[in-house]
Motif scaffolding. Structure first.
Motif, mmCIF file in Angstrom:
data_model
loop_
_atom_site.group_PDB
_atom_site.id
_atom_site.type_symbol
_atom_site.label_atom_id
_atom_site.label_comp_id
_atom_site.label_asym_id
_atom_site.label_seq_id
_atom_site.Cartn_x
_atom_site.Cartn_y
_atom_site.Cartn_z
ATOM 1 N N SER A 162 0.798 -1.261 -0.129
ATOM 2 C CA SER A 162 -0.032 0.157 -0.026
ATOM 3 C C SER A 162 0.909 1.216 -0.075
ATOM 4 N N ARG A 163 0.367 2.310 -0.230
ATOM 5 C CA ARG A 163 1.102 3.847 -0.329
ATOM 6 C C ARG A 163 1.906 3.757 1.325
ATOM 7 N N THR A 164 0.957 3.589 2.051
ATOM 8 C CA THR A 164 1.648 3.795 3.606
ATOM 9 C C THR A 164 2.493 2.945 3.521
ATOM 10 N N GLN A 165 2.591 1.614 3.270
ATOM 11 C CA GLN A 165 3.928 0.826 3.641
ATOM 12 C C GLN A 165 4.874 1.096 2.480
ATOM 13 N N LYS A 201 6.639 3.865 4.321
ATOM 14 C CA LYS A 201 7.261 3.376 5.835
ATOM 15 C C LYS A 201 8.533 2.553 5.175
ATOM 16 N N ALA A 220 8.040 11.977 4.927
ATOM 17 C CA ALA A 220 6.608 11.133 4.916
ATOM 18 C C ALA A 220 5.141 12.067 4.667
#
Ligand code: SAM
Length: 216
Positions: free
Chosen positions: A4-7, A10, A31
């Motif tokens: 995902s974009r968040t992953q 990260k 971020a």
């Protein structure tokens, strides 16, 4: 399964942290700034990878690790005025806008400057001013600057940049210096006894073209 974009964000943060970006404010700026808004549609799937990507006029948006290391080297606390030379996509300017009070950024290609200006305004970065010109001459109108960041490779530190750097100890210029095909990332820090030079190691940037840089 694709991340995902968040992953992806990260993963990028952990990679650049491992390679030396330790400053919490800089990691948080990386971020926060949506790098996917600064790359071409054809590069969207690589927006959060730690690599430079092509933009218009044969230029590049720098690798996030290098953006992180350069931003960190300025040691900003939030109330500074910063000059960037080489707006490109506007990404580095947005990172600086998260870290300082005011950012002036110069680009030699009017078309790149126009799209960066529109993009930064759409994203709400109203503390950034994009101007068109030869950045090797700096931007005397808003000098002095507490930090100057040059995102193209120069043969030497252009004299106007040294002159436009604040006389306050601790103000810094971060600039790749060397030949057109490889350079070292140099930090010049203003001290009571003059400019102190620190070499952060090898880098590779597109050339800084201008009166005090390389000829076209
Ligand atoms: N900071 C940019 C970003 O975040 O997308 C990446 C910059 S790119 C590696 C270098 C930029 O410097 C190019 O857009 C190039 O046109 C610009 N440039 C080269 N010489 C310049 C000069 N003398 N004055 C202003 N911009 C210059």
């Amino acid at each position: 399964m694709p991340l995902s974009r968040t992953q992806q964000i990260k993963q990028l943060l952990s990679e650049i942290n491992r390679h030396g970006v330790r400053n919490r404010r800089v990691l948080s700026a990386i971020a926060t700034v949506p790098r996917d808004e600064f790359v071409r549609e054809t590069s969207l799937h690589q927006a959060w990878e730690n690599r430079a990507l092509p933009i218009d006029e044969g230029q590049t948006i720098s690798q996030p690790l290098i953006v992180g290391l350069m931003s960190q080297a300025l040691e900003l606390s939030g109330d500074e005025r910063v000059l960037e030379i080489g707006t490109g996509s506007g990404y580095q300017a947005a990172i600086l806008a998260e870290l300082a009070a005011e950012v002036v950024t110069i680009e030699r290609y009017p078309q790149l400057a126009d799209s960066a200006r529109q993009r930064l305004s759409r994203l709400g970065y109203d503390n950034v001013r994009v101007v068109v010109g030869d950045g090797t001459l700096g931007w005397p109108d808003d000098a002095p600057y507490d930090g100057i960041l040059v995102t193209a490779a120069a043969p030497h530190l252009p004299r106007p940049l040294e002159e436009q750097l604040s006389s306050k100890p601790g103000s810094r210029v971060v600039i790749p210096i060397g030949r057109t095909d490889d350079q070292d990332l140099i930090v010049y820090e203003r001290t009571e006894s003059g400019l102190h030079e620190i070499n952060l190691g090898p880098v590779r940037f597109v050339p800084l073209i201008g009166k005090e840089g390389w000829q076209e």
